[in-house]
Scaffold this motif. Structure first.
Motif, PDB file in Angstrom:
ATOM      1  N   PHE A  15      -5.664  -7.589  -7.979  1.00  0.00           N
ATOM      2  CA  PHE A  15      -5.364  -6.245  -7.080  1.00  0.00           C
ATOM      3  C   PHE A  15      -5.546  -4.901  -7.839  1.00  0.00           C
ATOM      4  O   PHE A  15      -6.038  -4.084  -7.014  1.00  0.00           O
ATOM      5  N   MET A  88       7.517  -1.838  -6.152  1.00  0.00           N
ATOM      6  CA  MET A  88       6.973  -3.067  -5.247  1.00  0.00           C
ATOM      7  C   MET A  88       8.180  -3.970  -4.952  1.00  0.00           C
ATOM      8  O   MET A  88       8.029  -4.780  -3.903  1.00  0.00           O
ATOM      9  N   ILE A 162       3.995  -3.812  -0.730  1.00  0.00           N
ATOM     10  CA  ILE A 162       2.982  -3.670  -1.224  1.00  0.00           C
ATOM     11  C   ILE A 162       2.693  -2.057  -1.355  1.00  0.00           C
ATOM     12  O   ILE A 162       2.750  -1.287  -0.333  1.00  0.00           O
ATOM     13  N   THR A 163       2.556  -1.763  -2.559  1.00  0.00           N
ATOM     14  CA  THR A 163       2.386  -0.199  -2.816  1.00  0.00           C
ATOM     15  C   THR A 163       1.089   0.375  -2.102  1.00  0.00           C
ATOM     16  O   THR A 163       0.239  -0.542  -2.162  1.00  0.00           O
ATOM     17  N   GLY A 166      -1.543  -0.760  -4.307  1.00  0.00           N
ATOM     18  CA  GLY A 166      -1.992  -2.138  -4.274  1.00  0.00           C
ATOM     19  C   GLY A 166      -1.225  -3.036  -4.868  1.00  0.00           C
ATOM     20  O   GLY A 166      -1.530  -4.378  -5.052  1.00  0.00           O
ATOM     21  N   ARG A 167      -0.201  -2.438  -5.685  1.00  0.00           N
ATOM     22  CA  ARG A 167       0.581  -3.342  -6.285  1.00  0.00           C
ATOM     23  C   ARG A 167       1.431  -4.276  -5.656  1.00  0.00           C
ATOM     24  O   ARG A 167       1.920  -3.687  -4.526  1.00  0.00           O
ATOM     25  N   ARG A 168       1.803  -5.540  -5.817  1.00  0.00           N
ATOM     26  CA  ARG A 168       2.417  -6.394  -5.048  1.00  0.00           C
ATOM     27  C   ARG A 168       3.053  -7.573  -5.856  1.00  0.00           C
ATOM     28  O   ARG A 168       2.450  -7.746  -7.009  1.00  0.00           O
ATOM     29  N   ILE A 190       5.264 -10.897   3.097  1.00  0.00           N
ATOM     30  CA  ILE A 190       3.932 -10.253   2.742  1.00  0.00           C
ATOM     31  C   ILE A 190       3.604 -11.412   1.527  1.00  0.00           C
ATOM     32  O   ILE A 190       4.273 -12.272   1.113  1.00  0.00           O
ATOM     33  N   VAL A 191       2.274 -11.235   1.032  1.00  0.00           N
ATOM     34  CA  VAL A 191       1.574 -12.094  -0.061  1.00  0.00           C
ATOM     35  C   VAL A 191       1.924 -13.399   0.125  1.00  0.00           C
ATOM     36  O   VAL A 191       1.913 -14.049   1.259  1.00  0.00           O
ATOM     37  N   GLU A 208       7.771  -5.693   5.993  1.00  0.00           N
ATOM     38  CA  GLU A 208       8.096  -4.738   4.674  1.00  0.00           C
ATOM     39  C   GLU A 208       8.399  -3.349   5.207  1.00  0.00           C
ATOM     40  O   GLU A 208       7.858  -2.882   6.147  1.00  0.00           O
TER      41      GLU A 208
END
Length: 257
Positions: A15, A88, A162-163, A166-168, A190-191, A208
């Motif tokens: 990501f 995140m 999810i920041t 895109g960090r997750r 999420i994810v 989220e």
């Protein structure tokens, strides 16, 4: 060199910094990732024709190391969160939820275990929200101490996000550990988290960045302890069945043969 190779895909590589990722997927013999979410993401970005190459093997823990002893809980319910203090993990929204619960007169205490770059921001937010009396930051702790906190807690919460960069998370191990300890868990939709927690069965999932939904989920489990206990039992069974590290070698054996 025309030597067959495989590789395993992790969150930051996928990501944040996908260096030559499409090339690696095209040239590899096989690839492994930890969730259905990751596989769908890769196929949408690099092509559905790669589907047969990408295999899913969940991360796992040893559930025997996380066996609940059913110690007496504190009269004041403990909401436990464990993780690095980074954006995140969504702890900013947990503090907002704590304020909402406090305003409604719900009795609880929230213990956050971990350290990281967001610590000062979160401490300042605690003061701004007026929740210093219900929120405690424990700092980083050794695993044995974390185990003790898991034994004493009533609910485990990890409101991952999810920041903007895109960090997750992938499928957080901290959630697996809490579930193995038969704690009802609350997290976000999420994810790969819904692949670990079925909403309403092993715990509760909320949107989220939504402190109101998070507060409602916490209040529900704080008030309905019998449902929480049943969710905890189902969570441990899920870990033993699907996220057990003892099953991983056989899964890799199947992939590579």
């Amino acid at each position: 060199l025309k030597i067959p190779f495989s590789f395993t895909e992790h969150a930051s590589n996928m990501f944040i910094d996908p260096l030559m990722f499409g090339t690696k997927l095209c040239l590899c013999k096989t690839a492994v990732t930890i969730s259905e979410y990751n596989k769908k993401y890769l196929l949408s970005k690099y092509g559905e024709d790669l589907a047969d190459k990408i295999h899913i093997i969940h991360c796992g823990i040893d559930p025997m190391l996380y066996t609940p002893h059913h110690v007496a809980k504190s009269e004041l319910p403990v909401v436990l969160a464990v993780g690095r203090l980074v954006e995140m993990k969504g702890f900013y929204f947990l503090l907002e939820a704590c304020r909402l619960l406090k305003d409604k007169g719900v009795r609880f205490t929230c213990l956050i275990v971990g350290d990281g770059e967001e610590k000062q921001t979160l401490l300042s937010r605690v003061t701004e929200l007026g929740v210093k009396d219900v929120v405690t930051f424990q700092g980083a702790e050794i695993q044995e101490r974390v185990m003790q906190f898991l034994q004493e807690a009533s609910i485990f919460v990890l409101p991952s996000i999810i920041t903007e960069e895109g960090r997750r998370d992938g499928i957080p191990v901290a959630l697996m550990e809490a579930m193995a300890m038969e704690l009802p868990v609350i997290s976000t939709k999420i994810v790969g988290i819904p692949e670990l927690i079925e909403d309403g069965k092993e715990g509760l999932l909320v949107e989220e960045k939504n402190p109101a939904q998070l507060a409602d989920a916490l209040e529900f489990l704080l008030r309905d302890t019998s449902t929480g206990k049943e969710m905890g039992k189902q969570g441990r069974l899920r870990i033993i069945r699907e996220f057990n590290i003892k099953n991983v070698p056989e899964q890799f054996h199947v992939v590579f043969n």
